[in-house]
Design a protein around this motif. Sequence first.
Motif, PDB file in Angstrom:
ATOM      1  N   THR A   1     -18.101  -8.689  11.584  1.00 35.78           N
ATOM      2  CA  THR A   1     -17.705  -7.628  12.524  1.00 35.78           C
ATOM      3  C   THR A   1     -16.319  -7.941  13.043  1.00 35.78           C
ATOM      4  N   LEU A   2     -15.582  -6.902  13.409  1.00 36.60           N
ATOM      5  CA  LEU A   2     -14.223  -7.098  13.915  1.00 36.60           C
ATOM      6  C   LEU A   2     -14.230  -7.925  15.194  1.00 36.60           C
ATOM      7  N   ALA A   3     -15.250  -7.720  16.034  1.00 36.20           N
ATOM      8  CA  ALA A   3     -15.326  -8.465  17.292  1.00 36.20           C
ATOM      9  C   ALA A   3     -15.849  -9.878  17.081  1.00 36.20           C
ATOM     10  N   GLY A   4     -16.454 -10.146  15.899  1.00 32.07           N
ATOM     11  CA  GLY A   4     -16.971 -11.480  15.617  1.00 32.07           C
ATOM     12  C   GLY A   4     -15.992 -12.283  14.771  1.00 32.07           C
ATOM     13  N   ASN A   5     -16.446 -12.645  13.549  1.00 33.59           N
ATOM     14  CA  ASN A   5     -15.557 -13.434  12.683  1.00 33.59           C
ATOM     15  C   ASN A   5     -14.445 -12.590  12.077  1.00 33.59           C
ATOM     16  N   GLY A   6     -14.553 -11.261  12.092  1.00 34.96           N
ATOM     17  CA  GLY A   6     -13.434 -10.435  11.681  1.00 34.96           C
ATOM     18  C   GLY A   6     -13.771  -9.444  10.590  1.00 34.96           C
ATOM     19  N   TYR A   7     -12.779  -8.634  10.268  1.00 33.65           N
ATOM     20  CA  TYR A   7     -12.871  -7.659   9.182  1.00 33.65           C
ATOM     21  C   TYR A   7     -12.247  -8.281   7.940  1.00 33.65           C
ATOM     22  N   PRO A   8     -12.973  -8.334   6.805  1.00 35.68           N
ATOM     23  CA  PRO A   8     -12.423  -8.989   5.604  1.00 35.68           C
ATOM     24  C   PRO A   8     -11.364  -8.131   4.912  1.00 35.68           C
ATOM     25  N   LEU A   9     -10.158  -8.685   4.855  1.00 34.47           N
ATOM     26  CA  LEU A   9      -9.076  -8.018   4.134  1.00 34.47           C
ATOM     27  C   LEU A   9      -9.181  -8.239   2.638  1.00 34.47           C
ATOM     28  N   ASP A  10      -9.481  -9.463   2.247  1.00 37.61           N
ATOM     29  CA  ASP A  10      -9.561  -9.815   0.828  1.00 37.61           C
ATOM     30  C   ASP A  10     -10.445 -11.040   0.687  1.00 37.61           C
ATOM     31  N   LEU A  11     -10.940 -11.266  -0.535  1.00 39.24           N
ATOM     32  CA  LEU A  11     -11.745 -12.451  -0.801  1.00 39.24           C
ATOM     33  C   LEU A  11     -11.552 -12.873  -2.243  1.00 39.24           C
ATOM     34  N   CYS A  12     -11.892 -14.129  -2.529  1.00 31.48           N
ATOM     35  CA  CYS A  12     -11.818 -14.643  -3.891  1.00 31.48           C
ATOM     36  C   CYS A  12     -12.844 -15.746  -4.045  1.00 31.48           C
ATOM     37  N   VAL A  13     -13.646 -15.684  -5.113  1.00 31.08           N
ATOM     38  CA  VAL A  13     -14.617 -16.722  -5.421  1.00 31.08           C
ATOM     39  C   VAL A  13     -13.962 -17.712  -6.386  1.00 31.08           C
ATOM     40  N   SER A  14     -14.291 -18.991  -6.246  1.00 31.96           N
ATOM     41  CA  SER A  14     -13.700 -20.021  -7.099  1.00 31.96           C
ATOM     42  C   SER A  14     -14.176 -19.857  -8.538  1.00 31.96           C
ATOM     43  N   PRO A  15     -13.453 -20.391  -9.509  1.00 30.32           N
ATOM     44  CA  PRO A  15     -13.860 -20.244 -10.915  1.00 30.32           C
ATOM     45  C   PRO A  15     -15.285 -20.724 -11.192  1.00 30.32           C
ATOM     46  N   ASN A  16     -15.727 -21.796 -10.507  1.00 29.33           N
ATOM     47  CA  ASN A  16     -17.088 -22.284 -10.743  1.00 29.33           C
ATOM     48  C   ASN A  16     -18.139 -21.512  -9.950  1.00 29.33           C
TER      49      ASN A  16
ATOM     50  N   MET B   1     -18.790 -21.568  -6.752  1.00 29.11           N
ATOM     51  CA  MET B   1     -19.403 -22.301  -5.649  1.00 29.11           C
ATOM     52  C   MET B   1     -18.678 -22.149  -4.319  1.00 29.11           C
ATOM     53  N   LEU B   2     -17.406 -21.786  -4.332  1.00 34.82           N
ATOM     54  CA  LEU B   2     -16.600 -21.684  -3.113  1.00 34.82           C
ATOM     55  C   LEU B   2     -16.115 -20.253  -2.929  1.00 34.82           C
ATOM     56  N   LEU B   3     -15.955 -19.855  -1.688  1.00 37.27           N
ATOM     57  CA  LEU B   3     -15.470 -18.516  -1.385  1.00 37.27           C
ATOM     58  C   LEU B   3     -14.356 -18.609  -0.361  1.00 37.27           C
ATOM     59  N   MET B   4     -13.271 -17.876  -0.606  1.00 37.84           N
ATOM     60  CA  MET B   4     -12.123 -17.814   0.288  1.00 37.84           C
ATOM     61  C   MET B   4     -12.000 -16.375   0.801  1.00 37.84           C
ATOM     62  N   VAL B   5     -11.893 -16.214   2.121  1.00 40.66           N
ATOM     63  CA  VAL B   5     -11.841 -14.884   2.709  1.00 40.66           C
ATOM     64  C   VAL B   5     -10.712 -14.825   3.735  1.00 40.66           C
ATOM     65  N   SER B   6      -9.957 -13.737   3.695  1.00 42.04           N
ATOM     66  CA  SER B   6      -8.956 -13.458   4.721  1.00 42.04           C
ATOM     67  C   SER B   6      -9.548 -12.432   5.681  1.00 42.04           C
ATOM     68  N   TYR B   7      -9.594 -12.807   6.977  1.00 39.12           N
ATOM     69  CA  TYR B   7     -10.180 -11.945   7.998  1.00 39.12           C
ATOM     70  C   TYR B   7      -9.115 -11.496   9.000  1.00 39.12           C
ATOM     71  N   VAL B   8      -9.234 -10.255   9.445  1.00 34.17           N
ATOM     72  CA  VAL B   8      -8.531  -9.776  10.631  1.00 34.17           C
ATOM     73  C   VAL B   8      -9.532  -9.811  11.776  1.00 34.17           C
ATOM     74  N   TYR B   9      -9.147 -10.386  12.909  1.00 35.80           N
ATOM     75  CA  TYR B   9     -10.060 -10.466  14.042  1.00 35.80           C
ATOM     76  C   TYR B   9      -9.301 -10.151  15.336  1.00 35.80           C
ATOM     77  N   LEU B  10     -10.048  -9.871  16.384  1.00 33.53           N
ATOM     78  CA  LEU B  10      -9.469  -9.559  17.686  1.00 33.53           C
ATOM     79  C   LEU B  10      -9.422 -10.803  18.564  1.00 33.53           C
ATOM     80  N   ASP B  11      -8.274 -11.041  19.150  1.00 34.31           N
ATOM     81  CA  ASP B  11      -8.108 -12.150  20.091  1.00 34.31           C
ATOM     82  C   ASP B  11      -7.416 -11.597  21.334  1.00 34.31           C
ATOM     83  N   GLN B  12      -8.195 -11.416  22.402  1.00 33.22           N
ATOM     84  CA  GLN B  12      -7.697 -10.846  23.653  1.00 33.22           C
ATOM     85  C   GLN B  12      -6.996  -9.509  23.408  1.00 33.22           C
ATOM     86  N   GLY B  13      -7.624  -8.700  22.582  1.00 32.80           N
ATOM     87  CA  GLY B  13      -7.112  -7.368  22.299  1.00 32.80           C
ATOM     88  C   GLY B  13      -6.019  -7.317  21.257  1.00 32.80           C
TER      89      GLY B  13
END
Length: 416
Positions: free
Chosen positions: A205-220, A222-234
Amino acid sequence: MENRREREDRKRMLRERMIDSETLERQREEELERSYREQRRKYRRVKTIVTVLVLLLAAGGILAYRYYSLHHQYREYSVQWEKELAGGTFSGYESYGENVIKYTRDGAAYLGADGGEIWNQPYEMTSPFAETRGDYAVIADKNGYSLYICDKSGCQGVVTTTLPISRASISATGVTVVILEDTGSNYIAFYDKTGTKLQIEIQTTLAGNGYPLDLCVSPNGMLLMVSYVYLDQGSMQNQVVFYNFDDEGQNVTDRLVGGFRDYGSSMAARVRFLDDTHACAFAQDGLRFYSLENTVQPELTAQADLAEGEQIDSILYSESYAGMVVSDGSGRSLRMYDEGGREVFRTDVDLEYETAEISGDHVLLYRDSECKIYNMNGNLKYSGALDGGIDKLICLGERSYIQISPQSVKGLELRK
């Protein structure tokens, strides 16, 4: 008495002559042995000198050829073969090993290096996009509800979602991760290569860990990379986080093994695993490189920051390199980095290109029919026009390329 002495003298003289003969024979044999050893030494010396000269000539030839290959700029090309492409609503192409996937609104086709069709998968999509990794490819309908998981023999799984798809990433094992959008929250869902949904899901959620802009799973897978937009004091902020779904991540809360909030308001609209242990985030103010050798403690290892007044026009990435084309108002430069964030070359760009990408160990810039090709030493290998237009250009080797235009696919060989 005298005769006896004479006989003794004769015997003594005979013995002396025999001893002298044996000594001479030994001396002759020793002389022959010395001569033989000397000849062998001379032969070995000559053989060693000849071997060294041959090796030096071979090394010199290899170095000369390598220097020629690295620095020679080709001026012409020849068409080795050409095949017409079937009609249909064009959408795009993705490199797939040494071949290519063509995807349209009506279906996808896997084309071989000779332009022949290996398989064809019909479907109906409004806005298809594709991603490949290793032997697998995913074709999904952006803002739609379907995706197809394929390998080099054809479609292996079909997924129909209940929420619209905004992003998709596939691993070299066929594990596919997608962002599903809902009102108020989003979901990151996982599927295996047959399209079966895995018991892994991340709600955001935007108010929680954020809105995912993009993601990528590792070749194997097992790992996931995510770019989040989140709110910090508005205020809208950006962070990049890593998840571990292997055994090492079992004891970590939500399997979240690393988070980096040093982006501020500089949005990382693209994140990418270069290999299983290296990743790159493409932000508005530059590139950030991460090491995942410790899979439960990712580390920021390098940054390629922009100077004041610079902006990123294009980004590029492959399984070994990441790069960007940067403009500063007076010109543009291409900057390439290895998986650890070390700059491998930088060069000025004077072509008004539309596409910038890495294919094999070469950087390709092209638009309409004009293209420039660089190797990873920053040397310009070809600059000029390719007849028929360029929708996609794929490097197969130092001189071999596939050119895809709206009407045909061609095999090219650079010359002179």
